[in-house]
Design a protein around this motif. Structure first.
Motif, PDB file in Angstrom:
ATOM      1  N   TRP A 147      16.885  -5.557  -5.010  1.00 43.98           N
ATOM      2  CA  TRP A 147      17.271  -6.519  -6.033  1.00 43.98           C
ATOM      3  C   TRP A 147      18.758  -6.520  -6.346  1.00 43.98           C
ATOM      4  CZ3 TRP A 147      14.039 -10.132  -8.118  1.00 43.98           C
ATOM      5  CH2 TRP A 147      12.688  -9.977  -7.818  1.00 43.98           C
ATOM      6  N   LEU A 148      19.433  -5.382  -6.181  1.00 44.10           N
ATOM      7  CA  LEU A 148      20.832  -5.262  -6.586  1.00 44.10           C
ATOM      8  C   LEU A 148      21.691  -4.777  -5.428  1.00 44.10           C
ATOM      9  CD1 LEU A 148      20.180  -3.339  -9.911  1.00 44.10           C
ATOM     10  CD2 LEU A 148      20.469  -5.803  -9.639  1.00 44.10           C
ATOM     11  N   THR A 149      22.933  -5.242  -5.376  1.00 46.50           N
ATOM     12  CA  THR A 149      23.851  -4.731  -4.357  1.00 46.50           C
ATOM     13  C   THR A 149      24.199  -3.281  -4.698  1.00 46.50           C
ATOM     14  OG1 THR A 149      25.859  -5.387  -5.534  1.00 46.50           O
ATOM     15  CG2 THR A 149      24.863  -7.027  -4.029  1.00 46.50           C
ATOM     16  N   ARG A 150      24.601  -2.539  -3.702  1.00 47.33           N
ATOM     17  CA  ARG A 150      24.994  -1.143  -3.909  1.00 47.33           C
ATOM     18  C   ARG A 150      26.125  -1.037  -4.925  1.00 47.33           C
ATOM     19  NH1 ARG A 150      27.512   0.811   0.641  1.00 47.33           N
ATOM     20  NH2 ARG A 150      26.521  -0.881   1.724  1.00 47.33           N
ATOM     21  N   ILE A 151      27.117  -1.927  -4.806  1.00 49.29           N
ATOM     22  CA  ILE A 151      28.275  -1.899  -5.711  1.00 49.29           C
ATOM     23  C   ILE A 151      27.835  -2.141  -7.152  1.00 49.29           C
ATOM     24  CG2 ILE A 151      30.413  -3.100  -6.325  1.00 49.29           C
ATOM     25  CD1 ILE A 151      30.747  -3.623  -3.265  1.00 49.29           C
ATOM     26  N   PHE A 152      26.997  -3.139  -7.380  1.00 49.11           N
ATOM     27  CA  PHE A 152      26.531  -3.435  -8.724  1.00 49.11           C
ATOM     28  C   PHE A 152      25.712  -2.273  -9.287  1.00 49.11           C
ATOM     29  CE2 PHE A 152      23.529  -5.059 -11.839  1.00 49.11           C
ATOM     30  CZ  PHE A 152      24.374  -5.756 -12.694  1.00 49.11           C
ATOM     31  N   GLY A 171       4.388  10.036  -7.053  1.00 50.88           N
ATOM     32  CA  GLY A 171       5.638  10.456  -7.666  1.00 50.88           C
ATOM     33  C   GLY A 171       6.098   9.630  -8.839  1.00 50.88           C
ATOM     34  N   GLY A 172       5.246   8.742  -9.320  1.00 49.74           N
ATOM     35  CA  GLY A 172       5.644   7.885 -10.428  1.00 49.74           C
ATOM     36  C   GLY A 172       6.669   6.855  -9.986  1.00 49.74           C
ATOM     37  N   ILE A 173       7.220   6.144 -10.941  1.00 48.62           N
ATOM     38  CA  ILE A 173       8.202   5.098 -10.646  1.00 48.62           C
ATOM     39  C   ILE A 173       9.426   5.686  -9.941  1.00 48.62           C
ATOM     40  CG2 ILE A 173       9.792   3.426 -11.708  1.00 48.62           C
ATOM     41  CD1 ILE A 173       6.891   2.505 -11.618  1.00 48.62           C
ATOM     42  N   ALA A 174       9.776   6.907 -10.268  1.00 47.02           N
ATOM     43  CA  ALA A 174      10.929   7.546  -9.622  1.00 47.02           C
ATOM     44  C   ALA A 174      10.762   7.601  -8.111  1.00 47.02           C
ATOM     45  CB  ALA A 174      11.132   8.953 -10.178  1.00 47.02           C
ATOM     46  N   GLY A 175       9.526   7.625  -7.646  1.00 51.98           N
ATOM     47  CA  GLY A 175       9.258   7.687  -6.211  1.00 51.98           C
ATOM     48  C   GLY A 175       9.635   6.429  -5.456  1.00 51.98           C
ATOM     49  N   VAL A 176       9.804   5.313  -6.175  1.00 50.31           N
ATOM     50  CA  VAL A 176      10.142   4.047  -5.515  1.00 50.31           C
ATOM     51  C   VAL A 176      11.383   3.375  -6.107  1.00 50.31           C
ATOM     52  CG1 VAL A 176       7.756   3.587  -4.826  1.00 50.31           C
ATOM     53  CG2 VAL A 176       8.620   2.662  -6.985  1.00 50.31           C
ATOM     54  N   ALA A 177      11.907   3.928  -7.179  1.00 53.25           N
ATOM     55  CA  ALA A 177      12.980   3.257  -7.925  1.00 53.25           C
ATOM     56  C   ALA A 177      14.175   2.897  -7.050  1.00 53.25           C
ATOM     57  CB  ALA A 177      13.428   4.123  -9.096  1.00 53.25           C
ATOM     58  N   ASP A 178      14.691   3.825  -6.278  1.00 54.71           N
ATOM     59  CA  ASP A 178      15.881   3.530  -5.474  1.00 54.71           C
ATOM     60  C   ASP A 178      15.612   2.431  -4.446  1.00 54.71           C
ATOM     61  OD1 ASP A 178      17.447   5.340  -6.851  1.00 54.71           O
ATOM     62  OD2 ASP A 178      17.118   6.967  -5.409  1.00 54.71           O
ATOM     63  N   HIS A 219       0.838  -1.213   0.000  1.00 54.28           N
ATOM     64  CA  HIS A 219       0.000   0.000   0.000  1.00 54.28           C
ATOM     65  C   HIS A 219       0.868   1.256   0.000  1.00 54.28           C
ATOM     66  CE1 HIS A 219      -3.726  -2.165   0.294  1.00 54.28           C
ATOM     67  NE2 HIS A 219      -3.302  -2.821   1.366  1.00 54.28           N
ATOM     68  N   THR A 220       1.958   1.218   0.745  1.00 49.12           N
ATOM     69  CA  THR A 220       2.891   2.353   0.780  1.00 49.12           C
ATOM     70  C   THR A 220       3.530   2.560  -0.585  1.00 49.12           C
ATOM     71  OG1 THR A 220       3.337   1.938   3.118  1.00 49.12           O
ATOM     72  CG2 THR A 220       4.961   3.257   1.912  1.00 49.12           C
ATOM     73  N   ARG A 221       3.926   1.475  -1.226  1.00 50.30           N
ATOM     74  CA  ARG A 221       4.553   1.565  -2.550  1.00 50.30           C
ATOM     75  C   ARG A 221       3.556   2.073  -3.586  1.00 50.30           C
ATOM     76  NH1 ARG A 221       7.960  -3.420  -4.800  1.00 50.30           N
ATOM     77  NH2 ARG A 221       9.095  -2.950  -2.902  1.00 50.30           N
ATOM     78  N   ILE A 222       2.329   1.589  -3.556  1.00 43.40           N
ATOM     79  CA  ILE A 222       1.296   2.044  -4.489  1.00 43.40           C
ATOM     80  C   ILE A 222       1.059   3.544  -4.328  1.00 43.40           C
ATOM     81  CG2 ILE A 222      -1.176   1.902  -5.013  1.00 43.40           C
ATOM     82  CD1 ILE A 222      -0.898  -1.151  -4.278  1.00 43.40           C
ATOM     83  N   LYS A 223       0.968   4.001  -3.090  1.00 39.72           N
ATOM     84  CA  LYS A 223       0.756   5.427  -2.820  1.00 39.72           C
ATOM     85  C   LYS A 223       1.925   6.254  -3.360  1.00 39.72           C
ATOM     86  CE  LYS A 223      -0.396   8.550   0.962  1.00 39.72           C
ATOM     87  NZ  LYS A 223       0.659   9.389   1.474  1.00 39.72           N
ATOM     88  N   ALA A 224       3.147   5.789  -3.124  1.00 39.19           N
ATOM     89  CA  ALA A 224       4.329   6.513  -3.597  1.00 39.19           C
ATOM     90  C   ALA A 224       4.348   6.610  -5.119  1.00 39.19           C
ATOM     91  CB  ALA A 224       5.599   5.844  -3.082  1.00 39.19           C
ATOM     92  N   VAL A 225       3.972   5.535  -5.810  1.00 41.33           N
ATOM     93  CA  VAL A 225       3.954   5.556  -7.280  1.00 41.33           C
ATOM     94  C   VAL A 225       2.861   6.499  -7.780  1.00 41.33           C
ATOM     95  CG1 VAL A 225       3.497   4.171  -9.346  1.00 41.33           C
ATOM     96  CG2 VAL A 225       5.007   3.286  -7.560  1.00 41.33           C
ATOM     97  N   LYS A 226       1.703   6.470  -7.141  1.00 44.85           N
ATOM     98  CA  LYS A 226       0.626   7.375  -7.550  1.00 44.85           C
ATOM     99  C   LYS A 226       1.034   8.831  -7.378  1.00 44.85           C
ATOM    100  CE  LYS A 226      -3.379   4.391  -6.840  1.00 44.85           C
ATOM    101  NZ  LYS A 226      -4.587   4.138  -6.048  1.00 44.85           N
TER     102      LYS A 226
END
Length: 88
Positions: A77-82, A64-71, A55-62
């Motif tokens: 999914w990915l290590t910081r180094i990668f 701010g778009g994908i940029a709101g959750v991308a990081d 629900h938090t992720r859905i709200k953030a996308v609504k």
């Protein structure tokens, strides 16, 4: 999903479901097994006992778009180094 397949006149296909897509794939396999040749599920669960994160992720996308959750999503999914090396 079944309605989309029907609209595209696709009688049978394969499904690869990651995370929430895996949950959908489990439902599809249980409810429409004749529509799928293979179903591949990865990094998924059959149930989320607490939907707060979704629900938090859905709200953030609504808001701010994908940029709101991308990081945050990429950090899961990915290590910081990668991730850092991939941005160069």
């Amino acid at each position: 999903m079944l309605a989309i397949l029907d609209d595209l006149n696709i009688a049978k296909t394969h499904w690869c479901g990651l995370s929430m897509g895996g949950m959908v794939g489990q439902w599809l396999g249980a409810n429409a097994p004749d529509r799928f040749g293979k179903i591949v599920l990865a990094n998924t669960a059959c149930h989320y006992p607490d939907p707060t994160n979704w629900h938090t992720r859905i709200k953030a996308v609504k808001e701010g778009g994908i940029a709101g959750v991308a990081d945050a999503v990429m950090a899961n999914w990915l290590t910081r180094i990668f991730a850092s090396a991939s941005r160069k």
